[in-house]
Design an enzyme around this catalytic site. Structure first.
Site, PDB file in Angstrom:
ATOM      1  N   MET A  30       0.853  -1.196   0.000  1.00 25.26           N
ATOM      2  CA  MET A  30       0.000   0.000   0.000  1.00 25.26           C
ATOM      3  C   MET A  30       0.889   1.247   0.000  1.00 25.26           C
ATOM      4  O   MET A  30       0.454   2.334   0.378  1.00 25.26           O
ATOM      5  CB  MET A  30      -0.933  -0.020   1.212  1.00 25.26           C
ATOM      6  CG  MET A  30      -1.910  -1.203   1.152  1.00 25.26           C
ATOM      7  SD  MET A  30      -3.460  -0.919   1.998  1.00 25.26           S
ATOM      8  CE  MET A  30      -2.905  -0.653   3.673  1.00 25.26           C
ATOM      9  N   HIS A  37       9.406  -3.542   3.297  1.00 25.56           N
ATOM     10  CA  HIS A  37       8.986  -3.737   1.899  1.00 25.56           C
ATOM     11  C   HIS A  37      10.205  -3.989   1.005  1.00 25.56           C
ATOM     12  O   HIS A  37      10.156  -4.821   0.102  1.00 25.56           O
ATOM     13  CB  HIS A  37       8.279  -2.488   1.359  1.00 25.56           C
ATOM     14  CG  HIS A  37       6.996  -2.146   2.038  1.00 25.56           C
ATOM     15  ND1 HIS A  37       6.836  -1.027   2.811  1.00 25.56           N
ATOM     16  CD2 HIS A  37       5.791  -2.777   2.042  1.00 25.56           C
ATOM     17  CE1 HIS A  37       5.596  -0.958   3.257  1.00 25.56           C
ATOM     18  NE2 HIS A  37       4.936  -2.015   2.815  1.00 25.56           N
ATOM     19  N   ASP A 150       2.371  -9.301   9.259  1.00 19.79           N
ATOM     20  CA  ASP A 150       0.932  -9.525   9.115  1.00 19.79           C
ATOM     21  C   ASP A 150       0.704 -11.035   9.047  1.00 19.79           C
ATOM     22  O   ASP A 150       0.344 -11.582   7.999  1.00 19.79           O
ATOM     23  CB  ASP A 150       0.421  -8.823   7.860  1.00 19.79           C
ATOM     24  CG  ASP A 150       0.564  -7.317   7.978  1.00 19.79           C
ATOM     25  OD1 ASP A 150      -0.114  -6.731   8.825  1.00 19.79           O
ATOM     26  OD2 ASP A 150       1.384  -6.742   7.244  1.00 19.79           O
TER      27      ASP A 150
HETATM   28  O1  PAF Z   1      -0.174  -5.799   3.624  1.00 18.88           O
HETATM   29  C1  PAF Z   1      -0.589  -4.872   2.899  1.00 18.88           C
HETATM   30  O2  PAF Z   1       0.087  -3.860   2.667  1.00 18.88           O
HETATM   31  C2  PAF Z   1      -1.970  -4.986   2.274  1.00 18.88           C
HETATM   32  O3  PAF Z   1      -2.858  -5.613   3.136  1.00 18.88           O
HETATM   33  C3  PAF Z   1      -1.961  -5.669   0.903  1.00 18.88           C
HETATM   34  C4  PAF Z   1      -1.512  -7.103   1.006  1.00 18.88           C
HETATM   35  C5  PAF Z   1      -1.050  -4.908  -0.052  1.00 18.88           C
HETATM   36  C6  PAF Z   1      -3.377  -5.674   0.306  1.00 18.88           C
HETATM   37  O4  PAF Z   1      -3.866  -4.383   0.146  1.00 18.88           O
END
Ligand code: PAF
Length: 282
Positions: A30, A37, A150
Site C-alpha cells: 500500500m 517492503h 501480518d
Molecule cells: O499488507 C498490505 O500492505 C496490504 O494488506 C496488501 C496485502 C497490499 C493488500 O492491500
C-alpha cells in the site's frame, strides 16, 4: 523501471512475459515503503525474472472509522526506492480502475478471518483477499511475497491460494525491525515522539515471553499474562491491549492451554491513536 496504471496494460504485459517464458514475482504493497517492503523486493528480485510491485491503498480493507483518509503516501519516494532495488514494473492503479462502477464481487475466507485482527476489523480480510485476488489475476505472478508481520494476513492469503487454486507460490518474509526492536510498519509514522519511545516495549515483552517459554513455562495463559503485565507495569503507559494470544503457527488455531510447538505469540495494541501489531515464533 516502468510505471503502469491500467489493468489492461498490466495484464497484457504479464501475459506477454508469461508467453516469453519469464517468471514474475509480485510484491503487493500500500506504498509508503520502508525497509520491510524493500526486503520483500530484494527476495523477489532473487527469485524471478521480473519483479512487479503494486502500490494501491485499498479502500475496501479499511473500516469506517479507520485511517484510510490519512494513510501515509509518498509515490515519488516509493518509485525511487523501487528503482534502487531493480524492480521492473510498479503497478499503481487508481481506486476507480480496481473498483469500477458496478463492482460487486468479493473473495471471502471464512473461518480464520474471524479471530485476532478479524474480531475487531470485521470486513478487513475480505477487503484484503478481494484485492489480492484481483492483483494475482492482473499480474499473473509465479511468486508473491508477503511480510510475516501480518501473520494472520499471510495465513489467510495462503488459504485463499489453496482454496481457489491460484497457480503461484506464496513466500513469507521474516519481520524487519528497527534497531530498538519495533517491527517496521508504515503506521509507525503516526507515532508522536513519546509513543515512539514506548513502542519497542512490545517486542521486549514478546521476547520475554519467548524466554519464559524456553525456560519451561509452556502454558499459553501464563505467557500472555506475562506480556500484558510487562506492558502495563508502568502506570503512565499508553498501551491499550486489543489481544495477546498464542496460535498454532501452521494452521492458525488458538492454543488455549499447553503449547505444542510450533506456536506463535501474537499481539495487537493501541498506542494513543495508532494500532500496532507484532508477533514472535516461540
Ligand atoms: O499488507 C498490505 O500492505 C496490504 O494488506 C496488501 C496485502 C497490499 C493488500 O492491500
Amino acid at each position: 523501471m516502468k510505471q503502469i496504471n491500467s489493468n489492461c496494460e498490466m495484464q497484457t504485459f504479464a501475459r506477454e512475459s508469461q508467453r516469453n517464458g519469464k517468471s514474475i514475482a509480485l510484491v503487493p504493497t500500500m506504498g509508503f515503503l520502508h525497509e520491510g517492503h524493500l526486503e520483500l523486493m530484494r527476495r523477489a528480485r532473487e527469485k524471478a525474472d521480473l519483479v512487479v510491485v503494486s502500490i494501491f491503498v485499498n479502500p475496501i480493507q479499511f473500516g469506517p472509522n479507520e485511517d484510510l483518509d490519512c494513510y501515509p503516501r509518498d509515490l515519488a519516494g516509493d518509485l525511487n526506492k523501487c528503482d534502487s532495488i531493480g524492480v521492473d514494473i510498479v503497478f499503481t492503479p487508481t481506486p476507480e480502475e480496481i473498483y469500477p462502477d458496478g463492482f460487486q464481487t468479493a473473495v471471502a475466507v471464512n473461518k480464520i478471518t474471524q479471530v485476532l485482527c478479524g474480531a475487531s476489523r470485521p470486513n478487513h480480510f475480505q477487503g484484503v483477499t478481494t484485492v489480492v485476488g484481483k492483483l494475482f489475476n492482473l499480474t499473473l505472478p509465479d511468486f508473491a511475497f508477503f511480510g510475516e508481520k501480518d501473520f494472520q494476513q499471510l495465513a489467510v492469503i495462503r488459504r485463499m491460494v489453496i482454496d481457489l487454486n491460484f497457480p503461484l507460490e506464496i513466500i513469507g518474509v521474516p519481520i524487519v525491525r528497527e534497531s530498538d526492536g519495533l517491527a517496521m510498519s508504515s503506521r509507525n509514522a503516526y507515532l508522536p515522539a513519546q509513543q515512539r519511545a514506548e513502542a519497542p516495549a512490545i517486542y521486549k515483552a514478546l521476547s520475554n515471553a519467548c524466554k519464559l517459554y524456553n525456560q519451561g513455562i509452556n502454558k499459553s495463559e501464563k505467557l500472555c499474562k506475562a506480556v500484558s503485565n510487562q506492558l502495563n507495569k508502568n502506570i503512565e503507559s499508553d498501551f491499550e491491549i486489543e489481544y495477546i494470544e498464542i496460535y498454532d503457527s501452521n494452521n492458525l488455531t488458538r492454543i488455549k492451554n499447553k503449547i505444542s510447538s510450533p506456536a506463535t505469540i501474537l499481539i495487537a495494541v493501541h498506542l494513543g491513536k495508532t494500532r500496532l501489531i507484532d508477533n514472535l515464533q516461540l
